[in-house]
Enzyme design. Structure first.
Site, mmCIF file in Angstrom:
data_model
loop_
_atom_site.group_PDB
_atom_site.id
_atom_site.type_symbol
_atom_site.label_atom_id
_atom_site.label_comp_id
_atom_site.label_asym_id
_atom_site.label_seq_id
_atom_site.Cartn_x
_atom_site.Cartn_y
_atom_site.Cartn_z
ATOM 1 C CG HIS A 1 -13.757 3.592 -5.526
ATOM 2 N ND1 HIS A 1 -15.065 3.491 -5.930
ATOM 3 C CD2 HIS A 1 -13.716 3.065 -4.278
ATOM 4 C CE1 HIS A 1 -15.780 2.920 -4.977
ATOM 5 N NE2 HIS A 1 -14.989 2.667 -3.965
ATOM 6 C CB CYS B 1 -18.674 5.673 -2.177
ATOM 7 S SG CYS B 1 -18.746 4.526 -0.775
ATOM 8 C CD GLU C 1 -18.737 9.427 8.193
ATOM 9 O OE1 GLU C 1 -17.848 8.553 8.082
ATOM 10 O OE2 GLU C 1 -19.842 9.332 7.650
ATOM 11 C CB CYS D 1 -5.552 -1.990 3.884
ATOM 12 S SG CYS D 1 -4.319 -2.515 2.682
ATOM 13 C CE1 TYR E 1 -10.331 1.642 -3.652
ATOM 14 C CE2 TYR E 1 -11.891 0.838 -2.034
ATOM 15 C CZ TYR E 1 -11.214 1.881 -2.629
ATOM 16 O OH TYR E 1 -11.410 3.171 -2.181
ATOM 17 C CB SER F 1 -16.217 10.005 5.030
ATOM 18 O OG SER F 1 -16.135 9.352 3.774
ATOM 19 C CG ASP G 1 -23.864 4.470 4.834
ATOM 20 O OD1 ASP G 1 -24.828 5.031 4.307
ATOM 21 O OD2 ASP G 1 -22.778 5.041 5.071
ATOM 22 C CG ASP H 1 -13.265 0.863 9.150
ATOM 23 O OD1 ASP H 1 -12.893 0.810 7.962
ATOM 24 O OD2 ASP H 1 -14.135 0.092 9.624
ATOM 25 C CE LYS I 1 -2.976 2.645 3.140
ATOM 26 N NZ LYS I 1 -4.078 3.015 2.246
#
Length: 773
Positions: free
Chosen positions: A709, A741, A498, A530, A526, A447, A613, A503, A19
């Site tokens: 994303h 999202c 948020e 993580c 994805y 968020s 959600d 998380d 990552k």
């Protein structure tokens, strides 16, 4: 002897090394050479870990810089033309398909602006794969330097002989789709694709790969006849090339496709998942050819509980008694991709519960113990078996798992508690009077960017370096900033952003009884994203309010409706590692009761828009139709309704879903009775919305208008085009405008630019609607 094998290993490394490397590369802080070197280091480290654990058969080509399906897209020359036309470096073209690519024009190079390919959930897991996107007249060509061959040779040079892993041709095509404006049925391309597999298998054989694992996970589905009938001719060709092919199925039973299995007796071995479905074992044994090997998946690749050695050995011995030890492999049920790296990193876990867990490295050791116990007898691993039995017994009798007060509350649930006070037409009328929203109302999913400063302050607070008062003041300042930004953007329903949340599941789990938490148990969701799933170890309840303070403060400084943000019971369950000693429906109901209290408290605090959600609702759907799926949808829907039904009609309940094939469970979506539904939709064909028309969906809906994303910024015209497309299927009265999202992983610059274009597009249609009326 019985050999042990692993179907795949986590890619990220013990400290999320991959990552960090990929994100540094994307940011321009790491060279391509350095990125590739880090990938090589991780692969070699992971092969050595498995070898040192005593695993006999170790996978290669299970590593990916982003996604293994995306690897195959590039491997087979199936990159859509919109990416190849820019002459990007192969790895940048690879990342462009995964996350989009946007660069302005320079003197030397033209502008590049391509969105990412569609990304969807991998079966019923929280892992996301990139969907093969195919053209009419699609041609395939094997990459000149095939990744599976290179990594097999790399492992060989490092002293480890591996079993290369490939995604099978039927699954590759079945999991794909026709590109926009194309009409090809992917399975029709099988004859074009098979020669590429034949060439690849020949190269692997030439490199010295004695066996090749070929994954066909779609065999667990109820397949259309044309897909089901594709296996026999495909594997008649691939199975007679001289490679020992291990045909793997995961995540369920294949008994309903047993005729397919019987047609594959020319293959070396078949793998089945007996963690998810132990009942299939004897049926599959009976369908094997006289020389075929069975790979028995007895170590759970999807959860973190220690394997019960006694039960696992009994399952393996059912196979060895009928086939002989030489024809049985002991394996992980699936790839270990879905589990954290190693339990050794967890220095703060309570010793009692730590003894109940097993992560990827530990599961590798478990496989070696089970194989040795079956091969040489229990006495050869007596100490390991005794220690395992003690752990299993200690967990079963622990007082931490049972709370009589929770069970008593569950016993008192009534049918009235699942229903709102009035039907939707009555509710929406009261909500509109209360909220006074315009046409095409705009909002975000929850968020906003989690900046480095936020993470630093959270880390300082966790370590005790700043006081609770100092941290609270910092969070309030962040909320002030987010509210001001939303005012400047002109959004209609605000969120508090948020900043206090680490998380969307862990944050709630930390405020509920029945959960424990790790510090390093990261799992890939994805790309470089993580997650660190909390672990449910006991009955769940809410000691006190979890989100009310921040939402109430945000509402007090806002001139628009403030939306309270909660994670629903099914998502809290699915994105945790759940208990395996009680049914998931019981755990979901406990979560629903805890959330019900929170929803009512938010309303009492003046929050009249509350989003609960459920992005994981589709993820939990059993892979096959039938009674199991019907039962799941029943208790999942009831859990959601139990969580939200305690509010007044004038309070508006929202819910959010990630990418989903809605036709598979549309009745359940309708049954949730949410007032507003937002869905991740920007990378899907808007025809996906047709199901809402066909089913006459009566409530409000906000299909995402741009992909969060990717760092790519959509133009205002692009958003207008998306809205116009949506209006072919949805009425103006029911359409909300929002991103796909939450914006947690994005940067502020791109977030503001994207939302500005989104709000302007909504205002344009609002004006158009006024003129038309």
């Amino acid at each position: 002897m019985v050999q042990s094998s692993i179907l795949g290993f986590p890619r990220m490394g013990v400290n999320r090394d991959l990552k960090k490397a990929t994100e540094s590369y994307w940011a321009g802080n790491l060279s391509q050479k350095e990125l590739l070197a880090e990938g090589k280091r991780l692969r070699e480290a992971h092969w050595k870990l498995q070898k040192d654990a005593g695993v006999d058969i170790i996978p290669s080509n299970d590593f990916s810089y982003y996604d293994h399906v995306l690897d195959h897209i590039q491997l087979f020359g199936a990159t859509p033309p919109r990416y190849t036309q820019h002459n990007l470096d192969p790895i940048d073209e690879f990342f462009a398909m995964g996350r989009g690519h946007q660069k302005p024009q320079t003197d030397a190079k033209p502008a590049v602006d391509v969105p990412s390919l569609e990304m969807v959930k991998w079966f019923d897991s929280n892992y996301h794969y990139v969907k093969p996107t195919l053209q009419d007249g699609q041609k395939f060509k094997l990459n000149s330097n095939p990744k599976p061959v290179l990594e097999f040779l790399e492992a060989k040079e490092a002293g480890v002989v591996t079993r290369p892993v490939l995604l099978g041709p039927v699954s590759f095509l079945t999991l794909g789709k026709a590109d926009r404006g194309q009409s090809v049925d992917p399975i029709d391309l099988l004859q074009e694709l098979l020669p590429v597999y034949e060439e690849l298998l020949a190269k692997l054989k030439e490199a010295g790969a004695e066996t090749v694992q070929i994954d066909e996970p779609v065999l667990v589905f109820d397949l259309p006849p044309r897909v089901k009938n594709s296996f026999k001719p495909a594997y008649e060709r691939l199975g007679n090339l001289g490679n020992n092919l291990v045909f793997t199925t995961v995540f369920g039973d294949i008994v309903h496709n047993i005729d397919v299995l019987k047609s594959l007796q020319n293959l070396y071995a078949i793998h089945i998942d007996v963690v998810r479905n132990p009942e299939q074992l004897e049926t599959v044994i009976g369908a094997l050819g006289p020389k075929q090997t069975l790979s028995v998946g007895v170590v759970d690749g999807r959860n973190i509980w220690k394997t019960n050695f006694k039960k696992a050995i009994e399952k393996v011995e059912v196979a060895t008694q009928k086939l002989g030890k030489e024809r049985v492999l002991v394996a992980s049920s699936s790839s270990l991709l879905h589990t954290p790296h190693t339990l050794e990193s967890e220095k703060k876990l309570d010793a009692e519960v730590k003894d109940w867990f097993s992560f990827a490295v530990e599961k590798a050791k478990e496989l070696a113990v089970i194989a040795k116990a079956v091969t040489d007898g229990p006495a050869s691993v007596r100490d390991e078996l005794e220690a395992n039995a003690n752990s299993i017994q200690a967990r079963a009798t622990s007082k931490r798992t049972n709370d009589p007060k929770v069970k008593d509350r569950q016993a008192k649930i009534t049918e009235e508690m699942f229903n709102r006070k009035s039907p939707f037409p009555t509710r929406i009328s009261q909500q509109q009077a209360n909220l006074n929203l315009p046409m095409f109302p705009t909002t975000t999913i929850g968020s906003f960017p989690q900046t480095k400063e936020i993470r630093i302050h959270r880390n300082k607070f966790t370590k005790g370096e700043i006081t609770a008062e100092e941290y609270e003041k910092f969070i309030e300042k962040e909320i002030q900033d987010v509210v001001k930004i939303q005012e400047e953007l002109g959004l209609d329903v605000y969120v508090h952003g948020e900043p206090e949340r680490n998380d969307m599941v862990q944050y709630f789990g930390e405020r509920l009884t029945g959960y424990v938490f790790t510090t390093h148990a990261w799992v890939q969701s994805y790309g470089s994203r993580c997650v660190r799933p909390p672990i449910i170890v006991g009955d769940i309840s809410r000691p006190e309010a979890m989100t009310v303070k921040e939402s109430k403060y945000a509402a007090s400084i806002s001139n628009k409706p403030m939306k309270g943000m909660l994670t629903g019971p099914i998502t809290c369950l699915r994105w945790s590692f759940p208990r395996d000693d009680i049914h998931q429906s019981v755990q979901a109901q406990q979560l629903a009761l805890a959330l019900r209290d929170e929803v009512v408290d938010l309303e009492s605090a003046g929050i009249f828009v509350i989003q609960v959600d459920e992005p994981a609702l589709r993820e939990g759907l059993p892979l096959r139709t039938g009674l199991e799926r019907e039962n799941y949808l029943s208790w999942a829907v009831k859990s959601f309704r139990l969580a939200v039904a305690g509010v007044q009609d004038s309070t508006q309940i929202h819910s959010h879903f990630c990418y989903s094939e809605f036709q598979d469970f549309f009745s359940a979506i309708a049954a949730l009775d949410a007032d507003v539904l937002s869905i991740e939709n920007s990378k899907s064909d808007a025809k996906l919305l047709k199901v809402f028309v066909d089913e006459a969906y009566p409530r409000h809906i906000g299909p995402g208008v741009y992909d969060i994303h990717s760092p790519r910024i959509p133009s205002e015209q692009e958003v207008k085009d998306r809205i116009q497309e949506m209006l072919q299927y949805l009425s103006p009265d029911q359409l909300w405008i929002d991103p796909d999202c939450g914006l947690k992983t994005r940067q502020w610059k791109e977030t503001k630019a994207s939302l500005t274009n989104m709000v302007n597009a909504a205002k344009f249609f609002r004006q158009q609607h006024v003129k038309a009326n």
